[in-house]
Design a protein around this motif. Structure first.
Motif, short mmCIF file in Angstrom:
data_model
loop_
_atom_site.label_atom_id
_atom_site.label_comp_id
_atom_site.label_asym_id
_atom_site.label_seq_id
_atom_site.Cartn_x
_atom_site.Cartn_y
_atom_site.Cartn_z
N SER A 175 -12.72 0.56 111.02
CA SER A 175 -12.92 0.08 112.38
C SER A 175 -12.26 -1.28 112.55
CB SER A 175 -14.41 -0.01 112.72
OG SER A 175 -15.07 -0.88 111.83
N HIS A 176 -11.73 -1.52 113.73
CA HIS A 176 -11.06 -2.79 114.03
C HIS A 176 -11.38 -3.17 115.47
CE1 HIS A 176 -7.13 -5.09 115.03
NE2 HIS A 176 -8.07 -5.93 114.63
N ARG A 177 -12.02 -4.32 115.65
CA ARG A 177 -12.35 -4.78 116.99
C ARG A 177 -11.83 -6.20 117.16
NH1 ARG A 177 -16.14 -4.83 121.49
NH2 ARG A 177 -15.19 -6.47 122.72
N GLU A 178 -11.20 -6.46 118.29
CA GLU A 178 -10.71 -7.80 118.61
C GLU A 178 -11.44 -8.34 119.83
OE1 GLU A 178 -6.51 -8.06 119.04
OE2 GLU A 178 -6.13 -7.90 116.89
N ARG A 249 -5.14 -3.44 107.56
CA ARG A 249 -4.46 -3.44 108.86
C ARG A 249 -3.23 -2.53 108.86
NH1 ARG A 249 -5.31 -7.47 112.76
NH2 ARG A 249 -6.93 -9.00 112.22
N SER A 250 -2.53 -2.46 107.72
CA SER A 250 -1.30 -1.66 107.66
C SER A 250 -1.57 -0.17 107.76
CB SER A 250 -0.56 -1.96 106.35
OG SER A 250 -1.37 -1.63 105.23
N LEU A 251 -2.83 0.25 107.64
CA LEU A 251 -3.16 1.67 107.76
C LEU A 251 -3.01 2.18 109.19
CD1 LEU A 251 -6.32 1.89 105.45
CD2 LEU A 251 -3.97 2.57 104.93
N PHE A 252 -3.09 1.27 110.16
CA PHE A 252 -2.89 1.68 111.54
C PHE A 252 -1.39 1.90 111.77
CE2 PHE A 252 -6.99 -0.52 112.03
CZ PHE A 252 -7.69 0.44 112.74
N TYR A 365 -10.66 3.02 115.88
CA TYR A 365 -11.41 3.67 114.80
C TYR A 365 -10.49 4.66 114.13
CZ TYR A 365 -15.37 6.29 112.68
OH TYR A 365 -16.27 6.90 111.82
N LEU A 366 -10.19 4.41 112.86
CA LEU A 366 -9.29 5.28 112.10
C LEU A 366 -10.13 6.15 111.17
CD1 LEU A 366 -5.95 4.33 110.44
CD2 LEU A 366 -7.76 5.30 109.00
N LEU A 367 -9.85 7.47 111.15
CA LEU A 367 -10.64 8.40 110.36
C LEU A 367 -9.72 9.30 109.53
CD1 LEU A 367 -13.37 9.69 109.64
CD2 LEU A 367 -13.16 11.10 111.69
N MET A 368 -10.02 9.37 108.23
CA MET A 368 -9.24 10.22 107.34
C MET A 368 -9.59 11.70 107.57
SD MET A 368 -7.43 8.11 105.53
CE MET A 368 -6.91 9.09 104.11
N PRO A 369 -8.60 12.61 107.47
CA PRO A 369 -8.90 14.03 107.64
C PRO A 369 -9.60 14.60 106.41
CG PRO A 369 -6.59 13.73 107.11
CD PRO A 369 -7.17 12.35 107.26
N ARG A 370 -10.24 15.75 106.59
CA ARG A 370 -10.90 16.45 105.50
C ARG A 370 -10.21 17.80 105.27
NH1 ARG A 370 -16.27 15.05 104.35
NH2 ARG A 370 -16.08 16.65 102.74
N ARG A 371 -10.52 18.40 104.12
CA ARG A 371 -9.96 19.72 103.81
C ARG A 371 -10.36 20.73 104.88
NH1 ARG A 371 -11.96 24.00 101.11
NH2 ARG A 371 -13.84 22.84 100.53
N LEU A 372 -9.39 21.56 105.31
CA LEU A 372 -9.64 22.50 106.38
C LEU A 372 -10.40 23.73 105.88
CD1 LEU A 372 -6.22 22.43 108.26
CD2 LEU A 372 -8.30 21.12 108.71
N LEU A 373 -10.86 24.52 106.86
CA LEU A 373 -11.55 25.76 106.53
C LEU A 373 -10.60 26.71 105.83
CD1 LEU A 373 -13.25 26.34 110.01
CD2 LEU A 373 -14.30 25.34 107.99
#
Length: 374
Positions: A175-178, A249-252, A365-373
């Motif tokens: 999460s990143h809030r300014e 920060r570089s992940l965005f 809000y950055l969210l990593m993906p999960r393994r698919l069905l």
């Protein structure tokens, strides 16, 4: 020591100070609340060597003095009293309390055994309390809860001039809030890693302008927060977390190939329904194509769920999946009716933000993906 105080004012101040008392103190004295009465009024203090709380309030003081009593017990008693003035008087080793027809007597401890509260660093600047509380509530969404990784249980506060950034991550989301604030020095450049729980509890309870004091590099590693209430000043300090916060920060990503704009409330409701059949630790699958987001979930052969939400999609078709709890946390933290879900590719994180950008105060809000069905 002898004084009279309004029940509501005193009960509120005691509850505020006692909230930071440890559940399992390392020493009995740390579960106590220090009550100091003087001509200026009352001061209530709590300290466990990590976090301190200090509340000032008005009272009619007949005799000055200091006393150390059980903080949680005093808070419970005051909460249950009728809305009438409370009279306190120290009688030997007992603190006697009278309110209406009620009489209580509390055992005290020697005040000399209580540790001195830490010195608050010089003021670093001032921020609007309501905006700060909103920003903190959004930032702590992604803070870690694993004490084995203490650095990730904090919120990093970064200050450059009149801009303040709040960052938190548990490795699976970020999460990143300014927001803007009024620094004591226009060229201010500060950083602090604050325990997320303490920061959240503090921000919720301070109103009006909040003064923030951050110890300079190489100092004692303390941050202080001070705000005014109608009944007096409240101040809290906490030790900063040790360790280096990851450079997140570089992940965005700087650009996005697919962006979906969708009604926030509708997406939240849909995720909640589809997630009802999701097997533990499995993803809710999301397909972005043809003007809609199709959500799929299943629990082996027992149950399946599919539901679509209309969306304005610009870019390539994407099929991905996310932890539904983490997804709902992020969606719920965002202000506004419309949100953007932005992707570079299906195997990369999604960045969720308000469609209007939130003006000068932005939250991502950055969210990593999960393994698919399967």
């Amino acid at each position: 020591m002898k004084f009279r105080v309004e029940r509501d004012v005193f009960a509120d101040a005691v509850a505020w100070a006692a909230r930071s008392l440890p559940v399992r103190p390392s020493a009995p004295v740390l579960a106590r609340l220090l009550v100091e009465a003087s001509e200026a009024g009352l001061v209530l203090s709590a300290f466990d060597y990590e976090t301190s709380a200090r509340a000032e309030l008005r009272a009619d003081v007949s005799a000055e003095g200091r006393v150390l009593v059980s903080g949680r017990l005093l808070a419970d008693i005051c909460r249950s009293l009728p809305n009438k003035p409370i009279d306190f008087e120290l009688n030997g080793p007992k603190l006697e309390l009278k309110c209406g027809a009620g009489r209580f007597s509390l055992q005290t401890m020697p005040v000399e055994e209580y540790p001195s509260l830490p010195t608050v660093p010089p003021a670093s600047g001032v921020v609007a309390g309501d905006e700060f509380a909103s920003a903190v509530s959004q930032a702590v969404t992604a803070a870690g809860r694993d004490d084995m990784l203490p650095v990730l249980t904090g919120v990093r506060i970064e200050i450059e001039g009149d801009r303040m950034s709040l960052l938190a991550t548990d490795r699976f989301r970020l999460s990143h809030r300014e927001l803007t604030w009024r620094p004591a020095a226009t060229d201010a450049s500060l950083a602090a890693l604050v325990p997320a729980k303490v920061l959240s509890d503090t921000a919720k309870t301070l109103s009006g302008d909040v003064t923030i004091s951050i110890s300079a590099s190489g100092g004692e590693g303390i941050i202080g927060f001070e705000g005014n209430t109608p009944d007096g000043v409240r101040r809290t300090t906490t030790r900063l977390l040790d360790g280096d916060f990851p450079k997140v920060r570089s992940l965005f990503p700087s650009e996005h190939l697919t962006v979906a704009t969708v009604d926030k409330a509708e997406l939240i409701d849909t995720v909640k329904r589809v997630a009802l059949v999701a097997e533990r630790n499995t993803a809710v699958q999301m397909k972005f194509a043809d003007g809609e987001i199709v959500l799929d979930s299943q629990s082996g052969d027992e149950a399946q769920a599919t539901e679509a939400v209309s969306a304005d999609i610009n870019g390539d078709e994407i099929v991905t999946g996310f932890n539904p709890t983490y997804l709902l946390d992020g969606l719920s933290a965002i202000n506004g009716e419309k949100i953007d879900l932005a992707f570079t590719q299906a195997t990369k994180p999604v960045v969720i933000s308000a469609t209007d950008g939130g003006g000068e105060s932005t939250f991502r809000y950055l969210l990593m993906p999960r393994r698919l069905l399967s």
